[in-house]
Write an enzyme that holds these catalytic residues in place. Sequence first.
Site, PDB file in Angstrom:
ATOM      1  N   LYS A  28       8.966  35.176  94.285  1.00  0.00           N
ATOM      2  CA  LYS A  28       8.674  33.872  94.892  1.00  0.00           C
ATOM      3  C   LYS A  28       9.949  33.088  95.203  1.00  0.00           C
ATOM      4  CE  LYS A  28       7.186  30.770  92.005  1.00  0.00           C
ATOM      5  NZ  LYS A  28       8.254  29.752  91.914  1.00  0.00           N
ATOM      6  N   THR A  29      10.849  32.992  94.227  1.00  0.00           N
ATOM      7  CA  THR A  29      12.079  32.213  94.417  1.00  0.00           C
ATOM      8  C   THR A  29      12.928  32.806  95.537  1.00  0.00           C
ATOM      9  OG1 THR A  29      12.051  31.645  92.068  1.00  0.00           O
ATOM     10  CG2 THR A  29      14.113  31.277  93.257  1.00  0.00           C
ATOM     11  N   GLN A  49      -2.131  31.101  88.382  1.00  0.00           N
ATOM     12  CA  GLN A  49      -1.220  30.551  87.378  1.00  0.00           C
ATOM     13  C   GLN A  49      -1.326  29.030  87.291  1.00  0.00           C
ATOM     14  OE1 GLN A  49       2.715  32.605  86.929  1.00  0.00           O
ATOM     15  NE2 GLN A  49       2.187  33.546  88.889  1.00  0.00           N
ATOM     16  N   ARG A  79       4.042  37.867  81.613  1.00  0.00           N
ATOM     17  CA  ARG A  79       5.421  37.617  81.150  1.00  0.00           C
ATOM     18  C   ARG A  79       6.065  38.920  80.675  1.00  0.00           C
ATOM     19  NH1 ARG A  79       6.018  34.288  84.194  1.00  0.00           N
ATOM     20  NH2 ARG A  79       3.920  34.885  84.797  1.00  0.00           N
ATOM     21  N   ASP A 127       7.122  24.103  96.111  1.00  0.00           N
ATOM     22  CA  ASP A 127       7.011  25.182  95.134  1.00  0.00           C
ATOM     23  C   ASP A 127       5.923  24.836  94.118  1.00  0.00           C
ATOM     24  OD1 ASP A 127       7.566  27.499  93.762  1.00  0.00           O
ATOM     25  OD2 ASP A 127       9.368  26.729  92.774  1.00  0.00           O
ATOM     26  N   GLU A 128       5.313  25.864  93.527  1.00  0.00           N
ATOM     27  CA  GLU A 128       4.279  25.686  92.486  1.00  0.00           C
ATOM     28  C   GLU A 128       3.186  24.719  92.968  1.00  0.00           C
ATOM     29  OE1 GLU A 128       4.396  27.669  90.159  1.00  0.00           O
ATOM     30  OE2 GLU A 128       6.435  28.050  89.453  1.00  0.00           O
TER      31      GLU A 128
END
Length: 748
Positions: free
Chosen positions: A32-33, A248, A604, A217-218
């Site tokens: 994503k980043t 998420q 994770r 973002d998010e």
Amino acid sequence: MNLLEQLNPVQRKATAEKDGPVMIIAGAGSGKTRVLTYRVAYLIQQSVQPYEILALTFTNKAAKEMKSRIEKLVGVQATNIWAGTFHSIFARILRRECEALGYDRSFTIYDTEDQLNVVKAIMASQNISAQQFNPRAVHSRISGAKNQLVSPEQYDAMAKDPFSQKTAEVYAEYQKKLFANNAMDFDDLLLKPIELFQRGGNTLEKYQHRFRYLLVDEYQDTNRAQYMLINMLARKFRNLCVVGDDAQSIYSFRGADIRNILDFERDYPDCKVFRLEQNYRSTKKILAAADSVIKNNKRQIHKTLWTDNAAGDPVVVVEAEDDKDEGVCIASHIKEECAKRKLDLKDFCVLYRTNAQSRSIEDALRRGGISYVIVGGVEFYKRKEIKDVLAYLRVIVNPKDEESLLRIINYPPRGIGEATIERVRTFAEQLKPDPITFFEALQRTLQILRTSSERAKNALSQFISLIEKYKGLRTQMSASELARALVDELGILRRYKEEATPEAMSRWENIQELLSAISEHTANNPDATLESFLGEVALVSPADDETEGKNSVTLMTLHAAKGLEFPVVFIAGLEEGLFPLYQAAPDMAEMEEERRLFYVGITRSMTQLFLSHTRMRYRFGELTYPVASRFLSEIDEKLLSFERSRGTTMTVRREGVRRERPPRFIAKGTLNDFTRAENSIGDESPAYEDESQEVNHLHVGAHVEHESFGRGKVLQMVGKGESAKAVVLFDSVGPKNLMLKYARLRVL
């Protein structure tokens, strides 16, 4: 440099879609980043001016990292991008425009403590009792209303109960006070720009032209106010790119609204949607486990994660005897995995649903000589609320402990101020060369406080009586009974429950966990005393944090783990009522968020995942017999292997095979039902003895009827004779622990 060549096909398409609304659904570990930074760099390469780009993030760290990466791609011109958190960006705008709202540009931003002090001052001026209406709870209600764009007038109109009505009074005055002080709180940093943009004039249009390209973002974590600001700025040119993952979305308690991302295609019918589904982090089996869980949510944007990584080892499900044994199992596996995979301790992470769970895990790691660090919190016995209760217990055992005495003399608040405390201390020191202790000085209250107010003298007298009372009860009650009685009398749990904020409820759970620890100590040690428990705590809670800066295992809540990754991950406490966390029957929205939280925990993990649950657990000071979490049975059996601890040793791992009668989640209309293994591999059935003929026929899986709770199914049975108990899942009220001697169950 051809930026697009460095991306996979889907990332490339998402990056190159320059104009119009775009939604990028970025699965866990999908880069994503990377897409965000490359998209901004690509816009600059396509002649978009850096100052025309606004990138909104949820942490300053993320914004700083994004700008740093972009600068490496396009050079120093990246410094002209506006990138930051919602609060920092709109505070910057308000510094320029706030005079239109009647504020000076030098306005103060109040932090949480400042805000709370304003609330307390208003309550005092309006004669609103802080004992009856907790100031923190009032402040939390005000903040919640502001996040939902509810004005003081609207809140007042909706207030029906006494607490809401008092909050409405404080809310109106609170906003007036902030304005009079030329101050804003964190919520105002989002509300005031909305007010500014809605006032008319050209302010909104100016910033619409300034920020022709918006990236968020998010996006799944945005609240109502953030949603409004984004859409107001994007309305003119519609060059809005949102990046997120509905799977998420785990922060509804902070005001996040998952509908913002679920309804993006409704808000922007012409949007282009890109799904980043290739995971670069986890093994195939870990990823498949996450997918098999999250597909049970009904409200979601469809996607299927995949990876080119190795298949990897099965996900290990560990059934421990109790929470203490769970900690031992985790410590044992950490040592085993370190040796097998040649890993460092920093490669391990232990996740749990509530902060209170860390206590038994910390104990096991300390005893195993395993260094650890708590992220997003402090060690269990160093938490303020725990130290407060322990200070009371220490004073009861040792009234000469002046440090503990000073900690609790006005906690909970009882009107004993610093001036009174200083007079007592001075009185004690004046009796040199044979000074009396601080507590002895307190006992002479009336002698030394002749000129003090009756309130101060009464407060001190009541405090002394409280300590003397429990000093006398030490020989009449067990340590666990005394601790429970003391906490009840102090009203600490009641205060936290009334406050009802997430922080307060976390403190409430931690104190309950402390009471559980004392109960466990009492149950496991026939000669247990308050002194022995406090001695044990002192030994396992060193004064200095020796893990700082060292190679250590990471401990944190699942909420704190978002955005992180570790080679080996443990998720502890997978039991109904704990994870998923609920007290009464949960609604679908709550359950789906709990499932998303589990999904975040699973993803994770890079190479190995352990999931643990217990057959017994101390909760709220009592021994309970939990039911394995429904989430375990949602994972495809082929991805799992199973271990069962008998307290000190563990059975051989069995891959892809469940116990004969596995924990199973069964849909029954809109209700959920569970069956649990009658017995684990190799165990003998316990003998149950009771006068009731019905109880003799009782067995795991039996359908029963209770005169109050109605129909249910037996999930677990423990003990024998008059102490026999059963865990029964009732259709009407959920799981219940019943003493069979008194239960009056009828087998159907």
